[in-house]
Design a protein around this motif. Sequence first.
Motif, PDB file in Angstrom:
ATOM      1  N   VAL A  38      47.250 -13.623 -33.394  1.00 24.98           N
ATOM      2  CA  VAL A  38      47.994 -12.660 -32.827  1.00 24.98           C
ATOM      3  C   VAL A  38      48.149 -11.394 -33.688  1.00 24.98           C
ATOM      4  CG1 VAL A  38      50.361 -12.586 -31.738  1.00 24.98           C
ATOM      5  CG2 VAL A  38      49.050 -14.536 -31.375  1.00 24.98           C
ATOM      6  N   THR A  39      48.548 -11.815 -34.910  1.00 28.03           N
ATOM      7  CA  THR A  39      48.844 -10.571 -35.610  1.00 28.03           C
ATOM      8  C   THR A  39      47.390  -9.757 -35.998  1.00 28.03           C
ATOM      9  OG1 THR A  39      48.585 -11.936 -37.791  1.00 28.03           O
ATOM     10  CG2 THR A  39      50.680 -11.502 -36.770  1.00 28.03           C
ATOM     11  N   GLY A  40      46.290 -10.404 -35.979  1.00 32.40           N
ATOM     12  CA  GLY A  40      45.072  -9.698 -35.938  1.00 32.40           C
ATOM     13  C   GLY A  40      44.939  -8.670 -34.769  1.00 32.40           C
ATOM     14  N   VAL A  41      45.447  -8.961 -33.628  1.00 27.65           N
ATOM     15  CA  VAL A  41      45.656  -8.046 -32.314  1.00 27.65           C
ATOM     16  C   VAL A  41      46.453  -7.106 -32.888  1.00 27.65           C
ATOM     17  CG1 VAL A  41      46.289  -7.765 -30.102  1.00 27.65           C
ATOM     18  CG2 VAL A  41      44.646  -9.721 -30.865  1.00 27.65           C
ATOM     19  N   ILE A  42      47.777  -7.463 -33.349  1.00 26.12           N
ATOM     20  CA  ILE A  42      49.041  -6.655 -33.587  1.00 26.12           C
ATOM     21  C   ILE A  42      48.430  -5.565 -34.560  1.00 26.12           C
ATOM     22  CG2 ILE A  42      51.225  -6.401 -34.502  1.00 26.12           C
ATOM     23  CD1 ILE A  42      51.746  -8.859 -33.051  1.00 26.12           C
ATOM     24  N   VAL A  43      47.903  -6.003 -35.642  1.00 29.87           N
ATOM     25  CA  VAL A  43      47.397  -4.905 -36.763  1.00 29.87           C
ATOM     26  C   VAL A  43      46.327  -3.946 -35.876  1.00 29.87           C
ATOM     27  CG1 VAL A  43      45.992  -4.869 -38.863  1.00 29.87           C
ATOM     28  CG2 VAL A  43      47.806  -6.568 -38.529  1.00 29.87           C
TER      29      VAL A  43
END
Length: 177
Positions: free
Chosen positions: A162-167
Amino acid sequence: MSSVISQEKKYKKFITIVSVVIPVAVAALFRIKIPNVAPLSFLPPIYATINGLTAVLLVASVIAIKKGNRLQHERLNTLALICSALFLVMYVAYHMTSDSTEFGGEGVIKYVYYFILITHILLSIVIIPFVLFTYMRARLGSFEAHKRIAKITFPLWLYVAVTGVIVYLMISPYYVH
C-alpha cells in the motif's frame, strides 16, 4: 516430521542468502546507470499498479483462507509473490535508466512523504525473509508454523504494498516527462 525439519534447514540457507543478496543487489544496481538507453519513464505507474494489485491479492488471500479455501489462498499468495518480484525487476530497471526524482512538496507533507518512503524501504527489506519463510512453511505443510508467521507477514507485506502506491501518488507530480 524430521524430513520437514531437514527440508526447512535446506530452505533456511537459501532464504537467508536471498534475503541478503536482494537488498545488496538492489542497492548496487540503483547506483548503476545504463548509458545510451532511453529512460524507462513509463514504468512507475505500472509498478505502482502492481503494488496495488499485490495489496488486493493479499487481502483476497486472507478472505479465502478464512472461508476455508486453501487452494485459492495458495494461488493468491503465489500471485502476490510473483507481483512483488515483477515490481522489483521493474523498479530496478527504471532506476538503472532514469535519474531519481526529488519530492517537491513543502512543509508537513514533505515530512509525511519521507516518513512513508523510509518506512516503506526499510520494511521492504525486512519483509523478504518473512514472505519466503511464510510461503515455505505452507509449501512444506507446516501449517501451524505458517499461520504463526503469517500473522506478522501479512500486515507488513500489506503495508509495503500500500505504501508503494502512496509513495508513487505523492511523487508522481514531480516526474520529468
